[in-house]
Design a protein around this motif. Structure first.
Motif, PDB file in Angstrom:
ATOM      1  N   LYS A 181       0.850  -1.188   0.000  1.00  0.00           N
ATOM      2  CA  LYS A 181       0.000   0.000   0.000  1.00  0.00           C
ATOM      3  C   LYS A 181       0.891   1.245   0.000  1.00  0.00           C
ATOM      4  N   HIS A 182       0.373   2.318  -0.583  1.00  0.00           N
ATOM      5  CA  HIS A 182       1.091   3.587  -0.642  1.00  0.00           C
ATOM      6  C   HIS A 182       0.114   4.718  -0.393  1.00  0.00           C
ATOM      7  N   ASP A 183       0.642   5.891  -0.060  1.00  0.00           N
ATOM      8  CA  ASP A 183      -0.180   7.086  -0.068  1.00  0.00           C
ATOM      9  C   ASP A 183       0.375   8.000  -1.147  1.00  0.00           C
ATOM     10  N   PHE A 184      -0.281   9.122  -1.369  1.00  0.00           N
ATOM     11  CA  PHE A 184       0.162  10.071  -2.379  1.00  0.00           C
ATOM     12  C   PHE A 184       0.035  11.459  -1.775  1.00  0.00           C
ATOM     13  N   VAL A 185       1.162  12.189  -1.749  1.00  0.00           N
ATOM     14  CA  VAL A 185       1.200  13.512  -1.135  1.00  0.00           C
ATOM     15  C   VAL A 185       1.664  14.532  -2.162  1.00  0.00           C
ATOM     16  N   VAL A 186       0.992  15.684  -2.189  1.00  0.00           N
ATOM     17  CA  VAL A 186       1.407  16.832  -2.994  1.00  0.00           C
ATOM     18  C   VAL A 186       1.970  17.844  -2.004  1.00  0.00           C
ATOM     19  N   LEU A 187       3.298  18.041  -2.067  1.00  0.00           N
ATOM     20  CA  LEU A 187       4.004  18.890  -1.106  1.00  0.00           C
ATOM     21  C   LEU A 187       4.591  20.096  -1.818  1.00  0.00           C
ATOM     22  N   GLU A 188       4.188  21.292  -1.408  1.00  0.00           N
ATOM     23  CA  GLU A 188       4.793  22.511  -1.941  1.00  0.00           C
ATOM     24  C   GLU A 188       6.056  22.773  -1.133  1.00  0.00           C
ATOM     25  N   THR A 189       7.189  22.972  -1.824  1.00  0.00           N
ATOM     26  CA  THR A 189       8.464  23.098  -1.120  1.00  0.00           C
ATOM     27  C   THR A 189       9.480  23.853  -1.963  1.00  0.00           C
ATOM     28  N   ASP A 190      10.432  24.474  -1.271  1.00  0.00           N
ATOM     29  CA  ASP A 190      11.572  25.099  -1.941  1.00  0.00           C
ATOM     30  C   ASP A 190      12.768  24.153  -1.985  1.00  0.00           C
ATOM     31  N   LEU A 191      12.635  22.993  -1.352  1.00  0.00           N
ATOM     32  CA  LEU A 191      13.733  22.031  -1.297  1.00  0.00           C
ATOM     33  C   LEU A 191      13.774  21.195  -2.573  1.00  0.00           C
ATOM     34  N   ALA A 192      14.947  20.716  -2.914  1.00  0.00           N
ATOM     35  CA  ALA A 192      15.088  19.801  -4.050  1.00  0.00           C
ATOM     36  C   ALA A 192      14.347  18.503  -3.724  1.00  0.00           C
ATOM     37  N   PRO A 193      13.756  17.857  -4.723  1.00  0.00           N
ATOM     38  CA  PRO A 193      12.993  16.631  -4.463  1.00  0.00           C
ATOM     39  C   PRO A 193      13.768  15.550  -3.711  1.00  0.00           C
ATOM     40  N   ASP A 194      15.068  15.451  -3.952  1.00  0.00           N
ATOM     41  CA  ASP A 194      15.871  14.429  -3.278  1.00  0.00           C
ATOM     42  C   ASP A 194      16.532  14.941  -2.004  1.00  0.00           C
ATOM     43  N   ASN A 195      16.098  16.113  -1.510  1.00  0.00           N
ATOM     44  CA  ASN A 195      16.711  16.706  -0.330  1.00  0.00           C
ATOM     45  C   ASN A 195      15.669  17.117   0.721  1.00  0.00           C
ATOM     46  N   LEU A 196      14.551  16.386   0.787  1.00  0.00           N
ATOM     47  CA  LEU A 196      13.536  16.680   1.790  1.00  0.00           C
ATOM     48  C   LEU A 196      14.027  16.243   3.170  1.00  0.00           C
ATOM     49  N   ILE A 197      13.454  16.812   4.202  1.00  0.00           N
ATOM     50  CA  ILE A 197      13.862  16.504   5.576  1.00  0.00           C
ATOM     51  C   ILE A 197      13.166  15.215   6.011  1.00  0.00           C
ATOM     52  N   VAL A 198      13.964  14.261   6.451  1.00  0.00           N
ATOM     53  CA  VAL A 198      13.469  12.943   6.817  1.00  0.00           C
ATOM     54  C   VAL A 198      13.558  12.762   8.321  1.00  0.00           C
ATOM     55  N   GLU A 207       1.921  20.759   2.868  1.00  0.00           N
ATOM     56  CA  GLU A 207       1.122  19.745   2.194  1.00  0.00           C
ATOM     57  C   GLU A 207      -0.081  20.410   1.537  1.00  0.00           C
ATOM     58  N   ARG A 208      -0.259  20.159   0.245  1.00  0.00           N
ATOM     59  CA  ARG A 208      -1.367  20.752  -0.515  1.00  0.00           C
ATOM     60  C   ARG A 208      -2.411  19.727  -0.933  1.00  0.00           C
ATOM     61  N   GLY A 209      -2.135  18.462  -0.670  1.00  0.00           N
ATOM     62  CA  GLY A 209      -3.102  17.430  -0.996  1.00  0.00           C
ATOM     63  C   GLY A 209      -2.580  16.060  -0.630  1.00  0.00           C
ATOM     64  N   ARG A 210      -3.513  15.128  -0.425  1.00  0.00           N
ATOM     65  CA  ARG A 210      -3.119  13.772  -0.039  1.00  0.00           C
ATOM     66  C   ARG A 210      -4.214  12.791  -0.432  1.00  0.00           C
ATOM     67  N   ILE A 211      -3.781  11.616  -0.869  1.00  0.00           N
ATOM     68  CA  ILE A 211      -4.668  10.469  -1.030  1.00  0.00           C
ATOM     69  C   ILE A 211      -4.193   9.444  -0.012  1.00  0.00           C
ATOM     70  N   GLN A 212      -5.068   9.057   0.883  1.00  0.00           N
ATOM     71  CA  GLN A 212      -4.732   8.154   1.996  1.00  0.00           C
ATOM     72  C   GLN A 212      -4.395   6.741   1.495  1.00  0.00           C
ATOM     73  N   PRO A 213      -3.568   6.003   2.265  1.00  0.00           N
ATOM     74  CA  PRO A 213      -3.165   4.648   1.857  1.00  0.00           C
ATOM     75  C   PRO A 213      -4.339   3.677   1.685  1.00  0.00           C
ATOM     76  N   ARG A 214      -5.410   3.866   2.431  1.00  0.00           N
ATOM     77  CA  ARG A 214      -6.548   2.950   2.303  1.00  0.00           C
ATOM     78  C   ARG A 214      -7.175   3.019   0.906  1.00  0.00           C
ATOM     79  N   TYR A 215      -6.882   4.115   0.164  1.00  0.00           N
ATOM     80  CA  TYR A 215      -7.385   4.263  -1.204  1.00  0.00           C
ATOM     81  C   TYR A 215      -6.351   3.879  -2.258  1.00  0.00           C
ATOM     82  N   LEU A 216      -5.147   3.495  -1.811  1.00  0.00           N
ATOM     83  CA  LEU A 216      -4.084   3.114  -2.752  1.00  0.00           C
ATOM     84  C   LEU A 216      -3.466   1.771  -2.355  1.00  0.00           C
TER      85      LEU A 216
END
Length: 153
Positions: A76-93, A106-115
């Protein structure tokens, strides 16, 4: 004079149909949207789990963006739309997930129960100009490479 009234009614009816069609056409112009197809999942490659997140766009116009998301993996996966100034491979973990609040907004999300594996889900988000990262934020997904950049112009 008896034939003039039915003829006038016919002309008025045709004019009404033409005006209604013009109105509907104009309304459709102002409700345009962009549909972004997203395929995501994890697969085994050389004994390692490797994730993917593919899209058909890297840039879209601002406004209504429809994300048609398909889970091509076996987890299962979720889907997140994140607005950011960071590079895609340099997000804070933090641990095995992206710290969304520290990485952007966060500007949008599809929950894991739907994916769940093999599932598809479609959702519309209104996006303003900026830089975004599309990602799955289930444990280990970001580290596996399940992210992609999206510019909204």
């Amino acid at each position: 004079m008896g034939e003039a009234l039915p003829r006038l009614k016919t002309i008025l009816l045709l004019a009404s149909v033409v005006l209604a069609g013009a109105f509907l056409f104009t309304a459709c112009i102002y409700t345009e949207f962009t549909e972004v197809d997203v395929e995501l999942g994890k697969e085994w490659t050389d004994g390692e789990v490797e994730g993917f997140l593919y899209t058909n766009y890297i840039s879209v116009p601002e406004g209504e963006v429809v994300f048609a998301v398909k889970n091509e993996g076996t987890f299962k996966h979720d889907f997140v739309v994140l607005e950011t100034d960071l590079a895609p491979d340099n997000l804070i973990v933090a641990g095995d997930r992206v710290d969304l609040g520290a990485s952007g907004t966060e500007r949008g999300r599809i929950q894991p129960r739907y994916l769940l594996p093999g599932a598809s889900n479609t959702h519309t988000f209104k996006l303003k100009p900026g830089e975004y990262v599309l990602l799955s934020n289930e444990p280990g997904d970001y580290h596996a490479g399940m992210f992609a950049a999206l510019s909204v112009e």
